[in-house]
Write a protein that holds these residues in place. Structure first.
Motif, PDB file in Angstrom:
ATOM      1  N   LEU A 292       2.331  -5.245   8.341  1.00  0.00           N
ATOM      2  CA  LEU A 292       3.783  -5.043   8.362  1.00  0.00           C
ATOM      3  C   LEU A 292       4.122  -3.588   8.044  1.00  0.00           C
ATOM      4  O   LEU A 292       3.509  -2.974   7.168  1.00  0.00           O
ATOM      5  CB  LEU A 292       4.476  -5.944   7.329  1.00  0.00           C
ATOM      6  N   ASP A 293       5.118  -3.043   8.763  1.00  0.00           N
ATOM      7  CA  ASP A 293       5.765  -1.765   8.454  1.00  0.00           C
ATOM      8  C   ASP A 293       4.795  -0.587   8.391  1.00  0.00           C
ATOM      9  O   ASP A 293       4.839   0.234   7.470  1.00  0.00           O
ATOM     10  CB  ASP A 293       6.542  -1.862   7.138  1.00  0.00           C
TER      11      ASP A 293
ATOM     12  N   HIS B  87       0.844  -1.192   0.000  1.00  0.00           N
ATOM     13  CA  HIS B  87       0.000   0.000   0.000  1.00  0.00           C
ATOM     14  C   HIS B  87       0.881   1.244   0.000  1.00  0.00           C
ATOM     15  O   HIS B  87       1.812   1.350   0.827  1.00  0.00           O
ATOM     16  CB  HIS B  87      -0.897   0.008   1.239  1.00  0.00           C
ATOM     17  N   PHE B  88       0.608   2.170  -0.898  1.00  0.00           N
ATOM     18  CA  PHE B  88       1.336   3.425  -0.913  1.00  0.00           C
ATOM     19  C   PHE B  88       0.394   4.562  -1.306  1.00  0.00           C
ATOM     20  O   PHE B  88      -0.412   4.410  -2.226  1.00  0.00           O
ATOM     21  CB  PHE B  88       2.554   3.335  -1.864  1.00  0.00           C
TER      22      PHE B  88
ATOM     23  N   PHE C  72      -0.166  -0.171   8.648  1.00  0.00           N
ATOM     24  CA  PHE C  72       0.678  -1.049   7.841  1.00  0.00           C
ATOM     25  C   PHE C  72       1.011  -0.379   6.514  1.00  0.00           C
ATOM     26  O   PHE C  72       0.293   0.493   6.030  1.00  0.00           O
ATOM     27  CB  PHE C  72      -0.011  -2.399   7.585  1.00  0.00           C
ATOM     28  N   GLU C  73       2.134  -0.828   5.951  1.00  0.00           N
ATOM     29  CA  GLU C  73       2.476  -0.518   4.564  1.00  0.00           C
ATOM     30  C   GLU C  73       2.277  -1.761   3.703  1.00  0.00           C
ATOM     31  O   GLU C  73       1.844  -1.681   2.562  1.00  0.00           O
ATOM     32  CB  GLU C  73       3.913  -0.028   4.450  1.00  0.00           C
TER      33      GLU C  73
ATOM     34  N   SER D  43       6.835  -0.226  14.544  1.00  0.00           N
ATOM     35  CA  SER D  43       5.582  -0.505  13.845  1.00  0.00           C
ATOM     36  C   SER D  43       4.811  -1.613  14.560  1.00  0.00           C
ATOM     37  O   SER D  43       5.425  -2.538  15.117  1.00  0.00           O
ATOM     38  CB  SER D  43       5.865  -0.933  12.408  1.00  0.00           C
ATOM     39  N   PRO D  44       3.483  -1.557  14.528  1.00  0.00           N
ATOM     40  CA  PRO D  44       2.675  -2.598  15.187  1.00  0.00           C
ATOM     41  C   PRO D  44       2.530  -3.838  14.314  1.00  0.00           C
ATOM     42  O   PRO D  44       1.410  -4.242  13.949  1.00  0.00           O
ATOM     43  CB  PRO D  44       1.330  -1.894  15.416  1.00  0.00           C
TER      44      PRO D  44
END
Length: 272
Positions: free
Chosen positions: A164-165, A124-125, A131-132, A183-184
């Motif tokens: 993630l991230d 995702h961006f 999360f990323e 990050s969680p």
């Protein structure tokens, strides 16, 4: 369409809607969409569509445009690559969100029951706060063809999400002192979907479903969401729990196969 078919469909839709509204009274969203696909060759397929997301007040909150190309290795295994772009029609200044995903699908039959495993790594961006990257695994159970009107097929899908991230989060102890900022990452969401698929006419199918998402925490206390700040009691990265009643329409476009047939015939001629 014969009257018994209409009656059966109305009963199935009413039962699904009644169960959905009884489970989720305040946070029920509505999603509607349409898509199409076509076969390039026996192995390659392309698909594109739009999804319209309405919030609890039935205001249009987001539009998702998506496209995907799939490669079919055999009847059981497929690999696909897709792109999704989300935008908010009510806020043109809001930055659009993008997603690139890989989709691996393995299915097999157990009697009339069809079992499907789907793994979807996503990027995702711009990154989201939680999360990323997101990894989604889904286990779907489809009832198969039982001779119901309009070829109605009930199904259930369970899906887990691994985050993630995301943006680093400052974790604190009970006194409010800083411990670690990170990050969680972790397994944080579950979705269950109950649905019905049916075919209103040739090369077309429709899907009516109810989905419920719940976020949760498992593992390290310093990878959690929905954390209360001990300094002021404010909840950070709160859980995003919601329900969705969705309807989608899908159409298969048949490409004229004369060119492919001619090509095969020419190949056979050259091989004589």
């Amino acid at each position: 369409m014969k009257k018994p078919k209409v009656t059966t469909l109305i009963i199935a839709i009413s039962a699904l809607f009644a169960s959905a509204t009884s489970i989720a009274q305040e946070d029920l969203k509505v999603w509607t969409g349409h898509s199409w696909s076509t076969k390039i060759t026996d192995e390659w397929r392309v698909r594109a569509g739009q999804l319209y997301l309405f919030d609890e007040r039935l205001d249009l909150s987001s539009i998702q445009n998506n496209a995907r190309i799939d490669y079919r290795f055999n009847r059981r295994f497929r690999l696909g690559f897709g792109y999704v772009r989300s935008s908010s029609p009510g806020d043109p200044d809001q930055q659009a969100r993008n997603r690139i995903e890989t989709r691996l699908r393995l299915s097999h039959r157990w009697g009339k029951l069809r079992i499907a495993h789907t793994l979807r790594p996503e990027w995702h961006f711009p990154e989201r706060s939680k999360f990323e990257y997101r990894i989604r695994y889904a286990l779907g159970l489809h009832a198969g063809n039982w001779g119901l009107p309009l070829k109605i097929t009930p199904y259930i899908t369970n899906e887990l999400h691994y985050y993630l991230d995301g943006r680093p989060f400052q974790y604190r102890d009970s006194a409010g002192d800083k411990l670690v900022k990170q990050s969680p990452n972790g397994l944080h969401a579950h979705r269950i979907r109950l649905g019905l698929r049916f075919r209103p006419f040739k090369r077309a199918s429709a899907n009516l479903s109810f989905m419920r998402q719940r976020e949760f925490n498992i593992g390290s206390p310093y990878r959690r969401l929905n954390v209360t700040d001990p300094r002021n009691g404010e909840v950070k990265r709160s859980f995003n729990n919601f329900s969705v009643l969705s309807f989608s329409f899908f159409y298969r476009i048949k490409v004229n196969g004369s060119a492919r047939t001619a090509s095969k015939q020419n190949t056979k001629t050259r091989n004589l």
